[in-house]
Design a protein around this motif. Structure first.
Motif, PDB file in Angstrom:
ATOM      1  N   ASN A  48      -6.869  -3.945   4.051  1.00  0.00           N
ATOM      2  CA  ASN A  48      -5.529  -3.883   3.477  1.00  0.00           C
ATOM      3  C   ASN A  48      -5.589  -3.345   2.047  1.00  0.00           C
ATOM      4  OD1 ASN A  48      -2.956  -4.329   2.425  1.00  0.00           O
ATOM      5  ND2 ASN A  48      -2.672  -6.214   3.563  1.00  0.00           N
ATOM      6  N   ARG A  49      -5.247  -2.079   1.883  1.00  0.00           N
ATOM      7  CA  ARG A  49      -5.268  -1.444   0.559  1.00  0.00           C
ATOM      8  C   ARG A  49      -4.184  -1.978  -0.366  1.00  0.00           C
ATOM      9  NH1 ARG A  49      -4.111   4.390   0.947  1.00  0.00           N
ATOM     10  NH2 ARG A  49      -3.580   3.785  -1.122  1.00  0.00           N
ATOM     11  N   GLY A  50      -3.258  -2.750   0.127  1.00  0.00           N
ATOM     12  CA  GLY A  50      -2.167  -3.280  -0.669  1.00  0.00           C
ATOM     13  C   GLY A  50      -2.451  -4.640  -1.276  1.00  0.00           C
ATOM     14  N   ARG A  64       1.326  -0.542  -6.852  1.00  0.00           N
ATOM     15  CA  ARG A  64      -0.145  -0.620  -6.792  1.00  0.00           C
ATOM     16  C   ARG A  64      -0.766   0.155  -7.944  1.00  0.00           C
ATOM     17  NH1 ARG A  64      -4.705   1.835  -4.685  1.00  0.00           N
ATOM     18  NH2 ARG A  64      -6.134   0.417  -3.621  1.00  0.00           N
ATOM     19  N   TRP A  82       0.817  -1.221   0.000  1.00  0.00           N
ATOM     20  CA  TRP A  82       0.000   0.000   0.000  1.00  0.00           C
ATOM     21  C   TRP A  82       0.847   1.266   0.000  1.00  0.00           C
ATOM     22  CZ3 TRP A  82       0.719   3.090   4.262  1.00  0.00           C
ATOM     23  CH2 TRP A  82       1.216   2.488   5.420  1.00  0.00           C
ATOM     24  N   THR A 129     -10.697  -4.362  -3.297  1.00  0.00           N
ATOM     25  CA  THR A 129      -9.637  -4.135  -2.329  1.00  0.00           C
ATOM     26  C   THR A 129     -10.247  -4.331  -0.949  1.00  0.00           C
ATOM     27  OG1 THR A 129      -8.630  -2.505  -3.777  1.00  0.00           O
ATOM     28  CG2 THR A 129      -7.949  -2.464  -1.489  1.00  0.00           C
TER      29      THR A 129
END
Length: 111
Positions: free
Chosen positions: A89-91, A66, A53, A85
């Motif tokens: 966890n945005r990653g 990303r 992220w 997403t």
């Protein structure tokens, strides 16, 4: 970066450069396509693409990997690949395995 050629259920790109991540992502997608063409089913209900992220980025929270992966998934095909997403966890991106398989077989430009 990491992907298990036997399992193919996830790929970890978060330590790669943007260009390297796309090269590995394309290789992973080609592996899924080859597996499907010889009759192997996808091992998981969802595919997991890990990009990070942006914790270690020049600007905190701005992951170049990303952004590159999002651009690839949205623009490398006639149809963008729908992904989600997880809020925790945005990653990470989750993609339904059936949608991914159909996208790879019909739409994705993997040359």
């Amino acid at each position: 970066f990491f992907f298990d050629t036997e399992k193919l259920g996830q790929i970890d790109l978060h330590k790669a450069s943007s260009a390297g991540a796309i090269a590995v992502l394309v290789s992973w997608l080609r592996g899924i396509k080859r597996s499907h063409m010889v009759g192997k089913s996808f091992p998981e209900p969802e595919a997991l693409i890990i990009t990070g992220w942006g914790r270690r980025s020049e600007e905190l929270g701005q992951s170049k990997v990303r952004e590159a992966v999002i651009d690839f998934l949205n623009n490398s095909s006639k149809q963008p690949l729908p992904f989600k997403t997880p809020g925790y966890n945005r990653g990470r991106f989750l993609v339904d395995a059936n949608i991914l398989r159909d996208w790879i077989m019909k739409d994705a430009r993997l040359t």
